[in-house]
Design a protein around this motif. Structure first.
Motif, PDB file in Angstrom:
ATOM      1  N   TRP A 201       0.817  -1.209   0.000  1.00  0.00           N
ATOM      2  CA  TRP A 201       0.000   0.000   0.000  1.00  0.00           C
ATOM      3  C   TRP A 201       0.851   1.259   0.000  1.00  0.00           C
ATOM      4  N   ASN A 202       1.969   1.265   0.691  1.00  0.00           N
ATOM      5  CA  ASN A 202       2.845   2.442   0.639  1.00  0.00           C
ATOM      6  C   ASN A 202       3.348   2.687  -0.773  1.00  0.00           C
ATOM      7  N   GLY A 203       3.702   1.594  -1.466  1.00  0.00           N
ATOM      8  CA  GLY A 203       4.126   1.744  -2.851  1.00  0.00           C
ATOM      9  C   GLY A 203       3.005   2.256  -3.729  1.00  0.00           C
ATOM     10  N   LEU A 204       1.808   1.726  -3.526  1.00  0.00           N
ATOM     11  CA  LEU A 204       0.657   2.166  -4.315  1.00  0.00           C
ATOM     12  C   LEU A 204       0.347   3.640  -4.065  1.00  0.00           C
ATOM     13  N   LEU A 205       0.435   4.068  -2.827  1.00  0.00           N
ATOM     14  CA  LEU A 205       0.119   5.461  -2.499  1.00  0.00           C
ATOM     15  C   LEU A 205       1.102   6.438  -3.134  1.00  0.00           C
ATOM     16  N   ARG A 206       2.269   5.949  -3.539  1.00  0.00           N
ATOM     17  CA  ARG A 206       3.245   6.822  -4.199  1.00  0.00           C
ATOM     18  C   ARG A 206       2.968   7.000  -5.693  1.00  0.00           C
ATOM     19  N   PHE A 207       2.137   6.120  -6.255  1.00  0.00           N
ATOM     20  CA  PHE A 207       1.839   6.244  -7.683  1.00  0.00           C
ATOM     21  C   PHE A 207       0.982   7.477  -7.943  1.00  0.00           C
ATOM     22  N   LYS A 208       1.389   8.267  -8.936  1.00  0.00           N
ATOM     23  CA  LYS A 208       0.593   9.430  -9.346  1.00  0.00           C
ATOM     24  C   LYS A 208       0.014   9.223 -10.745  1.00  0.00           C
ATOM     25  N   THR A 209       0.761   8.537 -11.596  1.00  0.00           N
ATOM     26  CA  THR A 209       0.337   8.293 -12.969  1.00  0.00           C
ATOM     27  C   THR A 209       0.659   6.861 -13.361  1.00  0.00           C
ATOM     28  N   TYR A 210       0.153   6.428 -14.508  1.00  0.00           N
ATOM     29  CA  TYR A 210       0.466   5.099 -14.997  1.00  0.00           C
ATOM     30  C   TYR A 210       1.938   4.964 -15.367  1.00  0.00           C
ATOM     31  N   LYS A 211       2.584   6.080 -15.688  1.00  0.00           N
ATOM     32  CA  LYS A 211       4.024   6.001 -15.965  1.00  0.00           C
ATOM     33  C   LYS A 211       4.786   5.598 -14.704  1.00  0.00           C
ATOM     34  N   ASP A 212       4.306   6.034 -13.537  1.00  0.00           N
ATOM     35  CA  ASP A 212       4.917   5.585 -12.280  1.00  0.00           C
ATOM     36  C   ASP A 212       4.780   4.068 -12.130  1.00  0.00           C
ATOM     37  N   VAL A 213       3.643   3.547 -12.563  1.00  0.00           N
ATOM     38  CA  VAL A 213       3.409   2.104 -12.493  1.00  0.00           C
ATOM     39  C   VAL A 213       4.376   1.374 -13.428  1.00  0.00           C
ATOM     40  N   ASP A 214       4.530   1.892 -14.639  1.00  0.00           N
ATOM     41  CA  ASP A 214       5.458   1.279 -15.601  1.00  0.00           C
ATOM     42  C   ASP A 214       6.880   1.241 -15.045  1.00  0.00           C
ATOM     43  N   THR A 215       7.278   2.338 -14.388  1.00  0.00           N
ATOM     44  CA  THR A 215       8.618   2.405 -13.796  1.00  0.00           C
ATOM     45  C   THR A 215       8.764   1.384 -12.674  1.00  0.00           C
ATOM     46  N   ALA A 216       7.718   1.236 -11.865  1.00  0.00           N
ATOM     47  CA  ALA A 216       7.759   0.273 -10.764  1.00  0.00           C
ATOM     48  C   ALA A 216       7.911  -1.154 -11.289  1.00  0.00           C
ATOM     49  N   ILE A 217       7.241  -1.465 -12.389  1.00  0.00           N
ATOM     50  CA  ILE A 217       7.366  -2.802 -12.980  1.00  0.00           C
ATOM     51  C   ILE A 217       8.796  -3.048 -13.431  1.00  0.00           C
TER      52      ILE A 217
END
Length: 349
Positions: A201-217
């Protein structure tokens, strides 16, 4: 020709010719354009492919066959069945030994931008349940010689695929009558998928955009992306940031449930929906679930056991099988000794 040369030729033939050439099935790759997936908000393609195993006698007969849909887990594609678990060769062996009847096995791809679609209908990620249960079923029945009834159609899945199989059991007993969920994930919002998993959840709360998600992957951050994928599938909100309702909040240094979002989130899980879908579940011809005691996804053993108890309390017939093992190590052996025999013995031919 003297006897010595004749005997030598015979011995060479024995050494170079197989004693028995086992009939083999074939794999077909099928392309499909999905209306159900078109226009999803995460940018995944509406054009998909899926693999179909045709049994050994398919090309030389006119008979029709029962069908199994085999659903993969998060992070995988349908290639995992062919190249990791060796399902085509396994099916050939099981059919040759008369352990199972001949069947068609369909292997959809359900990996999306968030590593997995959870096989759910969502205004965010697309209507993956409709894609499987309507579009793919119709295409398979059109293109191949299937027994096109629910009594002859089953679905099995691993992890996220097990979750998908159970939801299809709840929602589509008119399409699938025999279900096997292998180590199903996400049956309830506890432990590693509940609000107590601070890393997710801490990681999820840091996402602002889908590009953040792509970077996390790209960084290998599995849990926050999986959490967002799950929310996108079962608790979407097109008007919210990231298009999901966030069921937790940070209070000081602690994560706490956000209400009413957390209760709404938890109510989307299969364990909480057994009574709602009891009538559909009772329509199934056969239902089985399993888990390994050493599953590294900590929520799977207790939530699967709790789901089985809820089924029993609701007088819904099912089989629960447990074993010593982790999430993936024994999957190949269990497919051969448990899953496919269960499907074969319960599908109508």
């Amino acid at each position: 020709m003297n006897h010595g040369i004749t005997r030598l030729i015979f011995l060479l033939m024995l050494l170079t010719t197989p004693a028995w050439a086992q009939p083999a099935g074939t794999i077909k790759q099928v392309s499909i354009h999905s209306t159900a997936l078109a226009g999803n908000l995460v940018g995944d393609p509406a054009d998909q492919t899926f693999a179909v195993y045709l049994p050994p006698s398919y090309e030389t007969s006119t008979k029709r066959y029962p069908v199994v849909f085999l659903l993969h887990g998060i992070g995988d594609t349908n290639d995992v069945w062919i190249h990791h678990f060796n399902v085509p060769a396994m099916l050939d062996d099981l059919i040759a030994s008369h352990t199972i009847k001949e069947m068609i096995v369909v292997m959809p791809n359900a990996k999306n931008r968030f590593m997995g679609s959870y096989y759910a209908n969502s205004p965010i990620t697309g209507r993956w349940e409709d894609f499987i249960a309507q579009e793919m079923v119709a295409r398979v029945d059109h293109d191949f010689r299937t027994l096109a009834t629910a009594e002859s159609r089953g679905v099995a899945g691993l992890s996220m695929g097990g979750f998908g199989a159970i939801r299809l059991a709840m929602h589509r007993p008119d399409v699938f009558s025999v279900i096997y969920a292998i180590s199903p994930c996400c049956l309830d919002a506890i432990e590693d998928i509940g609000y107590g998993n601070s890393a997710s959840w801490n990681g999820l709360l840091r996402f602002k955009t889908y590009k953040d998600v792509d970077t996390a992957i790209k960084r290998g951050e599995f849990y926050p992306v999986a959490a967002l994928g799950l929310l996108s599938a079962i608790d979407p909100d097109p008007a919210a940031p990231l298009h999901v309702k966030i069921p937790v909040q940070q209070v000081g240094h602690e994560l706490m449930p956000r209400e009413p979002e957390y209760t709404e989130f938890r109510n989307q899980f299969p364990l909480q929906q057994v009574s709602r879908f009891r009538e559909n579940l009772c329509k199934l011809h056969a239902l089985a679930i399993d888990y390994g005691f050493n599953d590294e996804f900590a929520h799977i053993p207790p939530s699967t056991a709790a789901f089985s108890k809820a089924l029993s309390d609701a007088h819904i017939p099912h089989l629960l099988d447990t074993y010593v093992g982790d999430h993936r190590q024994q999957v190949q052996e269990r497919l051969a000794t448990k899953v496919f025999p269960f499907l074969s013995s319960n599908l109508k031919d």
